[in-house]
Write a protein that holds these residues in place. Structure first.
Motif, PDB file in Angstrom:
ATOM      1  N   ASN A  95      -3.933 -10.179  -1.656  1.00 48.07           N
ATOM      2  CA  ASN A  95      -5.012 -10.728  -2.003  1.00 48.07           C
ATOM      3  C   ASN A  95      -6.021 -10.178  -1.359  1.00 48.07           C
ATOM      4  O   ASN A  95      -7.436 -10.497  -1.491  1.00 48.07           O
ATOM      5  N   ASP A  96      -5.837  -8.884  -0.777  1.00 42.78           N
ATOM      6  CA  ASP A  96      -7.051  -8.351   0.293  1.00 42.78           C
ATOM      7  C   ASP A  96      -7.540  -7.000  -0.527  1.00 42.78           C
ATOM      8  O   ASP A  96      -8.085  -6.215   0.103  1.00 42.78           O
ATOM      9  N   LEU A  97      -6.914  -6.719  -1.569  1.00 46.16           N
ATOM     10  CA  LEU A  97      -7.492  -5.414  -2.388  1.00 46.16           C
ATOM     11  C   LEU A  97      -8.412  -5.241  -3.177  1.00 46.16           C
ATOM     12  O   LEU A  97      -9.004  -6.567  -3.880  1.00 46.16           O
ATOM     13  N   ALA A  98      -9.436  -4.374  -3.062  1.00 47.08           N
ATOM     14  CA  ALA A  98     -10.493  -4.161  -3.792  1.00 47.08           C
ATOM     15  C   ALA A  98     -10.250  -2.765  -4.438  1.00 47.08           C
ATOM     16  O   ALA A  98      -9.709  -1.824  -3.845  1.00 47.08           O
ATOM     17  N   GLY A  99     -10.902  -2.522  -5.604  1.00 47.92           N
ATOM     18  CA  GLY A  99     -11.045  -1.076  -6.103  1.00 47.92           C
ATOM     19  C   GLY A  99     -11.648  -0.974  -7.487  1.00 47.92           C
ATOM     20  O   GLY A  99     -12.144  -1.777  -8.032  1.00 47.92           O
ATOM     21  N   LYS A 100     -11.723   0.477  -8.084  1.00 44.51           N
ATOM     22  CA  LYS A 100     -12.482   0.511  -9.283  1.00 44.51           C
ATOM     23  C   LYS A 100     -11.584   1.531  -9.972  1.00 44.51           C
ATOM     24  O   LYS A 100     -11.129   2.572  -9.194  1.00 44.51           O
ATOM     25  N   THR A 101     -11.530   1.364 -11.450  1.00 43.31           N
ATOM     26  CA  THR A 101     -11.020   2.547 -12.146  1.00 43.31           C
ATOM     27  C   THR A 101     -12.243   3.313 -12.527  1.00 43.31           C
ATOM     28  O   THR A 101     -13.207   2.966 -12.540  1.00 43.31           O
ATOM     29  N   GLY A 102     -12.153   4.583 -13.109  1.00 42.62           N
ATOM     30  CA  GLY A 102     -12.819   5.556 -13.354  1.00 42.62           C
ATOM     31  C   GLY A 102     -12.216   6.617 -14.348  1.00 42.62           C
ATOM     32  O   GLY A 102     -11.353   6.999 -14.625  1.00 42.62           O
ATOM     33  N   TRP A 111      -9.478   8.172 -12.640  1.00 42.90           N
ATOM     34  CA  TRP A 111      -9.673   8.004 -11.279  1.00 42.90           C
ATOM     35  C   TRP A 111      -9.102   6.524 -10.894  1.00 42.90           C
ATOM     36  O   TRP A 111      -9.258   5.565 -11.913  1.00 42.90           O
ATOM     37  N   PHE A 112      -8.535   6.337  -9.696  1.00 43.72           N
ATOM     38  CA  PHE A 112      -8.611   4.903  -9.175  1.00 43.72           C
ATOM     39  C   PHE A 112      -8.844   5.117  -7.646  1.00 43.72           C
ATOM     40  O   PHE A 112      -8.335   5.827  -7.030  1.00 43.72           O
ATOM     41  N   SER A 113      -9.851   4.172  -7.106  1.00 46.77           N
ATOM     42  CA  SER A 113     -10.165   4.242  -5.656  1.00 46.77           C
ATOM     43  C   SER A 113      -9.851   2.591  -5.433  1.00 46.77           C
ATOM     44  O   SER A 113     -10.451   1.889  -6.004  1.00 46.77           O
ATOM     45  N   GLY A 114      -9.037   2.456  -4.516  1.00 45.27           N
ATOM     46  CA  GLY A 114      -8.914   1.073  -3.901  1.00 45.27           C
ATOM     47  C   GLY A 114      -8.639   1.028  -2.276  1.00 45.27           C
ATOM     48  O   GLY A 114      -8.248   1.913  -1.923  1.00 45.27           O
ATOM     49  N   PHE A 115      -8.933  -0.272  -1.897  1.00 47.33           N
ATOM     50  CA  PHE A 115      -8.807  -0.222  -0.522  1.00 47.33           C
ATOM     51  C   PHE A 115      -8.535  -1.846   0.088  1.00 47.33           C
ATOM     52  O   PHE A 115      -8.873  -2.665  -0.878  1.00 47.33           O
ATOM     53  N   ASN A 116      -8.229  -1.954   1.310  1.00 46.62           N
ATOM     54  CA  ASN A 116      -8.566  -2.864   2.091  1.00 46.62           C
ATOM     55  C   ASN A 116      -9.242  -2.691   3.425  1.00 46.62           C
ATOM     56  O   ASN A 116      -9.821  -1.385   3.369  1.00 46.62           O
ATOM     57  N   GLN A 117      -9.368  -3.452   4.421  1.00 44.07           N
ATOM     58  CA  GLN A 117     -10.231  -3.142   5.370  1.00 44.07           C
ATOM     59  C   GLN A 117      -9.672  -2.066   6.261  1.00 44.07           C
ATOM     60  O   GLN A 117     -10.413  -1.063   6.955  1.00 44.07           O
ATOM     61  N   VAL A 120      -7.909   3.241   2.645  1.00 40.85           N
ATOM     62  CA  VAL A 120      -8.466   3.375   1.418  1.00 40.85           C
ATOM     63  C   VAL A 120      -7.868   4.761   0.740  1.00 40.85           C
ATOM     64  O   VAL A 120      -7.341   5.663   1.497  1.00 40.85           O
ATOM     65  N   THR A 121      -7.677   4.453  -0.419  1.00 38.78           N
ATOM     66  CA  THR A 121      -6.716   5.431  -0.970  1.00 38.78           C
ATOM     67  C   THR A 121      -7.545   5.805  -2.566  1.00 38.78           C
ATOM     68  O   THR A 121      -7.900   5.014  -3.231  1.00 38.78           O
ATOM     69  N   THR A 122      -7.442   7.097  -2.854  1.00 43.24           N
ATOM     70  CA  THR A 122      -8.048   7.642  -4.129  1.00 43.24           C
ATOM     71  C   THR A 122      -7.252   8.323  -4.967  1.00 43.24           C
ATOM     72  O   THR A 122      -6.428   9.343  -4.116  1.00 43.24           O
ATOM     73  N   VAL A 123      -6.966   8.166  -6.337  1.00 42.74           N
ATOM     74  CA  VAL A 123      -6.104   9.039  -6.935  1.00 42.74           C
ATOM     75  C   VAL A 123      -6.835   9.683  -8.099  1.00 42.74           C
ATOM     76  O   VAL A 123      -7.720   8.981  -8.773  1.00 42.74           O
TER      77      VAL A 123
END
Length: 217
Positions: A95-102, A111-117, A120-123
């Protein structure tokens, strides 16, 4: 001038995008990205570590947005995973993940970039010579991101960006976005920067217009 810049109309590299998302993950600081984290010799001894481990903040970090904006953006992108186009990532049971599709115009890039504190990972999925891949970010990039983060975050505790000062939680009326009166049942709690929190109440069906005006609602 490119008015649609914020919508992703300009090409960008995965390193640049990951660097941008890192600003949200670390509370508003832009850090200089690097590809090699460390070098070791044949015995495993670390001979180069980047950035150098010190007790002071990285002097190359630039404070580009406020901690409050970084926090609110992270909350918004956490909803992308909990309720939006990134919800397939809920399979990671975190429940600590945030991100955005593109997905760019004509489905040229996914695209998908997501992260916690901490991570950070971008695909990115696409062709060196741009042409349509006929896929959306949630279909092509997100599954790769999930496979990687499954290993990258294995046995790692949930980490959350601390809520900074200057943020308040307010119970609002879903229909109007104004403060919810006591009898309102169509409500949710929302986060605001203190100076932008709503000050007026939504109309209460049990209160007449004259009473509301007199009470300053």
């Amino acid at each position: 001038q490119t008015l649609s810049l914020a919508l992703g109309s300009v090409s960008i590299t995965p390193m640049q995008l990951a660097s941008g998302f890192a600003v949200f993950a670390n509370g508003g600081f832009k850090v200089k990205p690097h590809i090699i984290d460390k070098m070791t010799d044949a015995t495993g001894q670390v001979i180069l570590l980047y950035p150098p481990k010190t007790n002071t903040q990285d002097h190359e970090a630039q404070h580009t947005i406020t901690a409050q904006v970084a926090y609110l953006m992270t909350l918004a992108m956490r909803d992308v995973i909990q309720h939006g186009t990134g919800r397939a990532a809920k399979i990671l049971k975190r429940n600590d993940l945030a991100g955005k599709t593109g997905t760019t115009n004509d489905k040229v890039d996914a695209w998908f970039s997501g992260f916690n504190q901490n991570t950070v990972t971008t695909v990115w999925v696409g062709y060196d010579q741009p042409r349509s891949i006929y896929e959306y970010g949630a279909q092509a990039a997100l599954p790769i991101w999930i496979d990687f983060m499954k290993l990258a975050l294995k046995n790692q505790p949930n980490t959350f960006l601390p809520q900074p000062s200057g943020i308040v939680t307010v119970r609002i009326d879903k229909k109007t976005g104004l403060l919810a009166p006591p009898n309102d049942t169509n409500t949710l709690f929302e986060y605001f920067r203190t100076q932008y929190a709503p000050k007026k109440y939504a109309p209460d069906e049990n209160v007449s217009a004259e009473e509301a005006l007199e009470a300053g609602l």
